[in-house]
Design an enzyme around this catalytic site. Structure first.
Site, mmCIF file in Angstrom:
data_model
loop_
_atom_site.group_PDB
_atom_site.id
_atom_site.type_symbol
_atom_site.label_atom_id
_atom_site.label_comp_id
_atom_site.label_asym_id
_atom_site.label_seq_id
_atom_site.Cartn_x
_atom_site.Cartn_y
_atom_site.Cartn_z
ATOM 1 N N SER A 20 -10.141 0.597 2.779
ATOM 2 C CA SER A 20 -8.834 1.429 3.473
ATOM 3 C C SER A 20 -7.954 0.174 3.933
ATOM 4 C CB SER A 20 -9.095 2.170 4.618
ATOM 5 O OG SER A 20 -10.151 3.312 4.160
ATOM 6 N N LEU A 21 -6.640 0.573 3.902
ATOM 7 C CA LEU A 21 -5.770 -0.706 4.332
ATOM 8 C C LEU A 21 -5.341 -0.366 5.700
ATOM 9 C CD1 LEU A 21 -2.912 -0.736 1.497
ATOM 10 C CD2 LEU A 21 -4.665 -2.216 1.884
ATOM 11 N N LYS A 63 3.391 3.895 -1.437
ATOM 12 C CA LYS A 63 2.132 4.226 -1.267
ATOM 13 C C LYS A 63 2.030 5.508 -1.698
ATOM 14 C CE LYS A 63 -1.143 4.269 2.286
ATOM 15 N NZ LYS A 63 -1.507 5.612 2.083
ATOM 16 N N ARG A 84 -12.801 6.897 -4.526
ATOM 17 C CA ARG A 84 -12.914 5.797 -3.748
ATOM 18 C C ARG A 84 -14.373 5.993 -2.587
ATOM 19 N NH1 ARG A 84 -8.284 3.934 0.103
ATOM 20 N NH2 ARG A 84 -9.029 5.917 1.345
ATOM 21 N N GLU A 121 -4.096 5.608 -8.855
ATOM 22 C CA GLU A 121 -4.168 6.724 -7.992
ATOM 23 C C GLU A 121 -3.732 8.053 -9.045
ATOM 24 O OE1 GLU A 121 -3.515 7.753 -3.743
ATOM 25 O OE2 GLU A 121 -3.733 5.910 -4.659
ATOM 26 N N LYS A 238 1.353 -6.631 -0.742
ATOM 27 C CA LYS A 238 0.112 -7.400 -1.001
ATOM 28 C C LYS A 238 0.373 -8.870 -1.233
ATOM 29 C CE LYS A 238 -3.409 -4.021 -2.766
ATOM 30 N NZ LYS A 238 -4.176 -4.028 -3.985
ATOM 31 N N LYS A 262 3.779 2.626 6.969
ATOM 32 C CA LYS A 262 3.905 4.103 6.917
ATOM 33 C C LYS A 262 5.541 4.349 7.353
ATOM 34 C CE LYS A 262 0.833 6.241 5.982
ATOM 35 N NZ LYS A 262 -0.465 6.882 6.711
#
Length: 323
Positions: A20-21, A63, A84, A121, A238, A262
């Site tokens: 998890s980020l 995201k 995941r 994803e 990243k 976010k």
């Protein structure tokens, strides 16, 4: 192996994409840019300090608001697909992933690779979600609440034939560290490599040098959010160079070299149509506002619990008011 079984992962789900980020947020009410994006400045400063450099190059991407997946190919053949999970154990959804139309079952350019693990994803595109609910209307059945939950539920169906009927879409965004035969120097190079192998890659990623370019990317994507073909809830940064990623490593279960920025919570306006009192299991009474149904954050909201009586009285909120 049935879909209800679990695969134990030793190295693959312990690499960066499985963890998890950490999240950062911006205070969009602040006029000063240094205050508005304080946490982003701190993240960039921390990275530069650890690496002892003046600036760093990042890859910035939207995201996705979907379901993280790991798809493993052996000599170009799809062998397994895992969610995941908790970062250590992923749920085997191989049979269902094989029904997704844009997931390659065979990658001809990878036939010499003993292992290629692709991270990405699974989601439902906005236009497909609208069509899905239109079909529900024709069948006089209940609407699906939002694309993310629908994608997640579809991926975990016990019957792959049901999954095959859902408009799931896969976007690749990384190659796992344990795909050791692939020698690439940068994360951007991974995206290009995956695209050349035939995987769908979002058209939005961008190379950004320093915090100001990251801020511009964030604010531009936030403005485009409602026009994008899929749901997002922020952006991800990243470090581009993979050797620097390795040097930065991890803190607990989160990579130091990546972070999720976010978006602020969405706010919408709706009208109070009625106020009703609900009786709970213990006999507690809770007033509930019945509001005109409104879509927010991918969910249609029609009820709101009224917990803060002092605030309601202060604002003199009445039936018919807009809130």
């Amino acid at each position: 192996m049935g879909i209800s079984n679990f695969w134990r992962i030793v190295s693959s789900l312990l690499s960066d994409s499985a963890k998890s980020l950490n999240n950062i947020f911006s205070n969009m009410d602040a006029s000063d840019i240094a205050i508005r994006h304080k946490e982003l400045f701190q993240f960039n400063k921390r990275i530069c300090s650890i690496l002892d450099v003046d600036h760093i190059t990042f890859v910035a991407t939207p995201k996705y608001d979907g379901v993280a997946i790991s798809i493993t190919y052996e000599y170009g053949i799809l062998k397994r697909a895992l969610t995941r999970g908790d970062g250590f154990t992923g749920e085997d959804v191989t049979a269902n992933v094989k029904t997704i139309k844009n997931v390659p079952l065979h990658v001809p350019q990878a036939t010499k690779l003993a292992k290629l693990e692709v991270r990405g994803e699974i989601l439902i595109l906005s236009k497909d979600f609208i069509l899905l609910n239109e079909e529900q209307d024709k069948l006089q059945q209940k609407h699906y609440a939002n694309p993310r939950n629908t994608a997640s539920g579809s991926l975990r169906q016990l019957d792959s034939a049901i999954t095959a009927k859902r408009p799931l879409h896969f976007f690749a965004y990384a190659i796992a560290q344990n795909s050791s035969e692939i020698k690439l120097a940068t994360f951007w190079g991974q995206l290009e490599y995956l695209k050349n192998l035939g995987f769908d890659i979002s058209s939005y990623p961008k190379l950004c040098n320093g915090e100001n370019e990251l801020i511009n990317f964030y604010e531009n994507i936030m403005q485009q959010r409602q026009l994008m073909p899929f749901g997002i809830d922020g952006v991800v940064y990243k470090v581009n160079q993979l050797d620097l990623q390795e040097k930065l490593g991890f803190v607990l279960r989160a990579p130091r070299f990546a972070i999720a920025h976010k978006f602020p919570a969405e706010e919408v306006e709706s009208q109070i149509m009625d106020i009703q009192v609900q009786v709970g299991r213990t006999g507690a009474l809770t007033p509930v506002a019945k509001i005109k149904p409104v879509a927010v954050g991918g969910v249609v909201v029609s009820n709101a619990s009224l917990h803060n009586q002092d605030e309601i009285e202060r604002k003199d909120i009445q039936i018919g008011d807009y809130v």
